[in-house]
Design a protein around this motif. Structure first.
Motif, PDB file in Angstrom:
ATOM      1  N   VAL A  31       1.226   7.015   3.093  1.00  0.00           N
ATOM      2  CA  VAL A  31       0.648   8.368   3.135  1.00  0.00           C
ATOM      3  C   VAL A  31       1.324   9.135   4.251  1.00  0.00           C
ATOM      4  O   VAL A  31       1.363   8.693   5.396  1.00  0.00           O
ATOM      5  CB  VAL A  31      -0.883   8.297   3.386  1.00  0.00           C
ATOM      6  CG1 VAL A  31      -1.455   9.688   3.460  1.00  0.00           C
ATOM      7  CG2 VAL A  31      -1.533   7.439   2.335  1.00  0.00           C
ATOM      8  N   THR A  73       1.441  12.425   6.538  1.00  0.00           N
ATOM      9  CA  THR A  73       0.644  13.541   7.039  1.00  0.00           C
ATOM     10  C   THR A  73       1.519  14.463   7.845  1.00  0.00           C
ATOM     11  O   THR A  73       2.505  14.056   8.435  1.00  0.00           O
ATOM     12  CB  THR A  73      -0.522  13.031   7.922  1.00  0.00           C
ATOM     13  OG1 THR A  73       0.041  12.290   8.980  1.00  0.00           O
ATOM     14  CG2 THR A  73      -1.465  12.191   7.120  1.00  0.00           C
ATOM     15  N   SER A 129       0.844  -1.188   0.000  1.00  0.00           N
ATOM     16  CA  SER A 129       0.000   0.000   0.000  1.00  0.00           C
ATOM     17  C   SER A 129       0.880   1.239   0.000  1.00  0.00           C
ATOM     18  O   SER A 129       1.959   1.228   0.617  1.00  0.00           O
ATOM     19  CB  SER A 129      -0.901   0.025   1.235  1.00  0.00           C
ATOM     20  OG  SER A 129      -1.688  -1.130   1.265  1.00  0.00           O
ATOM     21  N   PRO A 130       0.428   2.279  -0.685  1.00  0.00           N
ATOM     22  CA  PRO A 130       1.237   3.484  -0.688  1.00  0.00           C
ATOM     23  C   PRO A 130       1.331   4.075   0.716  1.00  0.00           C
ATOM     24  O   PRO A 130       0.420   3.943   1.529  1.00  0.00           O
ATOM     25  CB  PRO A 130       0.487   4.439  -1.613  1.00  0.00           C
ATOM     26  CG  PRO A 130      -0.835   3.840  -1.835  1.00  0.00           C
ATOM     27  CD  PRO A 130      -0.779   2.398  -1.440  1.00  0.00           C
TER      28      PRO A 130
END
Length: 141
Positions: free
Chosen positions: A138, A140, A135-136
């Motif tokens: 992410v 934040t 999964s990429p």
């Protein structure tokens, strides 16, 4: 075999080592160590073996007129190999000094070759199977 004594000027340890080696080599090469001997106690000739086993009659009755005794050597060594005996051990069984020569005697059957091909195909299909991507990530703030 003619055995002549050779006098060497060495220390006693070398003399004993050489004497032991010569005695060991001699004991391995004598007729007493042969599993089978000919009618006069020596090597078994091809003709004596053929006659003693009635080879020609036996192979004719079995319908294998072209079968040679040496073919059984190929068969026996191949069976040993199929049973998992390592090639260097096969070389000793065959009385061959070279692993290349020993390998010339080995003829795996069609089932072994087919199984090897199937194993390779299975291995390659696992390598070519699409892999799921992670999964990429992410990020934040």
């Amino acid at each position: 075999m003619d055995h002549r004594a050779v006098r060497m000027i060495t220390n006693g340890v070398v003399d004993r080592t050489v004497e032991n080696w010569v005695a060991d080599e001699h004991s391995r090469s004598t007729v007493k160590n042969r599993l089978f001997t000919g009618p006069r106690g020596g090597r078994i000739s091809t003709a004596v073996l053929r006659d003693a086993t009635h080879w020609d009659d036996v192979v004719t009755k079995l319908g294998y007129e072209r079968l040679r005794r040496h073919d059984l050597r190929y068969t026996g060594l191949t069976w040993f190999a199929d049973a998992g005996v390592q090639v260097h051990v096969l070389g000793r069984i065959a009385g061959r000094g070279s692993l290349t020569t020993t390998q010339r005697y080995l003829y795996p059957d069609v089932h072994k070759i087919t199984a090897a091909g199937a194993a390779l195909s299975a291995h390659l299909s696992v390598l070519r199977a699409p892999r799921s991507l992670p999964s990429p990530i992410v990020m934040t703030r």
